[in-house]
Design a protein around this motif. Structure first.
Motif, PDB file in Angstrom:
ATOM      1  N   TRP A 119       0.922  -1.604  -0.154  1.00  0.00           N
ATOM      2  CA  TRP A 119       0.321  -0.339   0.207  1.00  0.00           C
ATOM      3  C   TRP A 119       0.861   1.271   0.023  1.00  0.00           C
ATOM      4  CZ3 TRP A 119      -5.647  -0.120  -0.667  1.00  0.00           C
ATOM      5  CH2 TRP A 119      -5.940  -1.277   0.045  1.00  0.00           C
ATOM      6  N   ARG A 124       0.732   5.639  -0.170  1.00  0.00           N
ATOM      7  CA  ARG A 124      -0.340   6.593  -0.668  1.00  0.00           C
ATOM      8  C   ARG A 124      -0.084   7.926  -0.940  1.00  0.00           C
ATOM      9  NH1 ARG A 124      -2.477   8.393   5.282  1.00  0.00           N
ATOM     10  NH2 ARG A 124       0.202   9.321   6.546  1.00  0.00           N
ATOM     11  N   ASP A 137      -4.497  12.331   7.129  1.00  0.00           N
ATOM     12  CA  ASP A 137      -4.327  11.241   6.216  1.00  0.00           C
ATOM     13  C   ASP A 137      -5.183  10.905   5.319  1.00  0.00           C
ATOM     14  OD1 ASP A 137      -4.232   9.468   9.807  1.00  0.00           O
ATOM     15  OD2 ASP A 137      -2.916   9.567   8.693  1.00  0.00           O
ATOM     16  N   TYR A 172      -5.096   6.678  -1.824  1.00  0.00           N
ATOM     17  CA  TYR A 172      -4.645   5.192  -1.338  1.00  0.00           C
ATOM     18  C   TYR A 172      -4.337   4.654  -2.756  1.00  0.00           C
ATOM     19  CZ  TYR A 172      -4.743   6.397   3.089  1.00  0.00           C
ATOM     20  OH  TYR A 172      -4.059   7.458   4.468  1.00  0.00           O
ATOM     21  N   GLY A 228      -6.200   3.773  -7.628  1.00  0.00           N
ATOM     22  CA  GLY A 228      -6.471   4.308  -6.663  1.00  0.00           C
ATOM     23  C   GLY A 228      -7.360   4.449  -6.121  1.00  0.00           C
TER      24      GLY A 228
END
Lengths: 107, 127
Positions: B38, B40, B91, B95, B120
């Motif tokens: 993963w 981001r 956050d 992603y 994404g």
């Protein structure tokens, strides 16, 4: 963590120019370095792995060099499709890190 | 052709848990020459590796996120997942899930690059 520093952060160039982007590692990473190209709204695309190996399907105008702590990505003759942001990534360590990116803009 | 597809809520409230799944098609997640990751990208910023998992379940996390992140794999569904607890506005990001290669050409190593990426999914943290 291994820090990856790219320079320049932005580069203005014209079609046909030779372009070089530098990536420096905070410690030796041997040749465990990849380069990616990212266009707006798209996922990154792998260009170069193990510092100098061209990923299948990537035009030969892209090349990578270097080992240890200093690496370069060169585009021998910039094409209109190459205006994008480029990232380096080290995989010497299990804790992977990317450089901050270099945006290649039209001059 | 391998394809990866992220799915999950696009909006998460502060202090809650972000949960995303990456469905892999066109190839087996159990192939031991690959791992799964993963990554981001906050809006207008660069790429940040979150963590990776092997098909057998060995995990590696970004030290800056380690205490909040869990990555798991479900080989029966050919998918892997991300959970991030106690999210904040920081956050908020696009992603990506991706396939990592231990081997490329004739070279193998304990980690590797990412050769296939999902498109994404944008996750916004807001009340």
């Amino acid at each position: 963590d291994i820090q990856m520093t790219q320079s320049p952060s932005t580069l203005s160039a014209s079609v046909g120019d030779r372009v070089t982007i530098t990536c420096r590692a905070s410690q030796s990473i041997s040749s465990w370095l990849a380069w990616y190209q990212q266009k707006p709204g798209k996922a990154p695309k792998l260009l170069i792995y193990k510092a100098s190996s061209l990923e299948s399907g990537v035009p030969s105008r892209f090349s990578g060099s270097g080992s240890g702590t200093e690496f370069t990505l060169t585009i021998s003759s910039l094409q209109p499709d190459d205006f994008a942001t480029y990232y380096c990534q080290q995989y010497y360590s299990y804790s992977l890190t990317f450089g901050g990116g270099t945006k290649v803009e039209i001059k | 052709q391998l394809q990866l597809q992220e799915s999950g809520p696009g909006l998460v409230k502060p202090s809650e848990t972000l949960s995303l799944t990456c469905a892999v098609s066109g190839g087996s997640i159990s192939n031991n020459i690959y791992y799964w990751g993963w990554i981001r990208q906050p809006p207008g910023k660069g790429l940040e590796w979150i963590g990776s998992i092997s098909y057998s379940g060995s995990t590696y996390y970004n030290p800056s996120l380690n205490s909040r992140v869990t990555i798991s794999v479900d080989t029966s569904k050919n998918q892997f997942s991300l959970e991030m607890t106690s999210v904040t506005a920081a956050d908020t990001a696009l992603y990506y899930c991706a396939r990592g290669r231990y081997c490329a050409g004739s070279d193998c190593y304990e980690s590797g690059d990412f050769d296939y990426w999902g498109q994404g999914t944008l996750v916004t943290v807001s009340s």
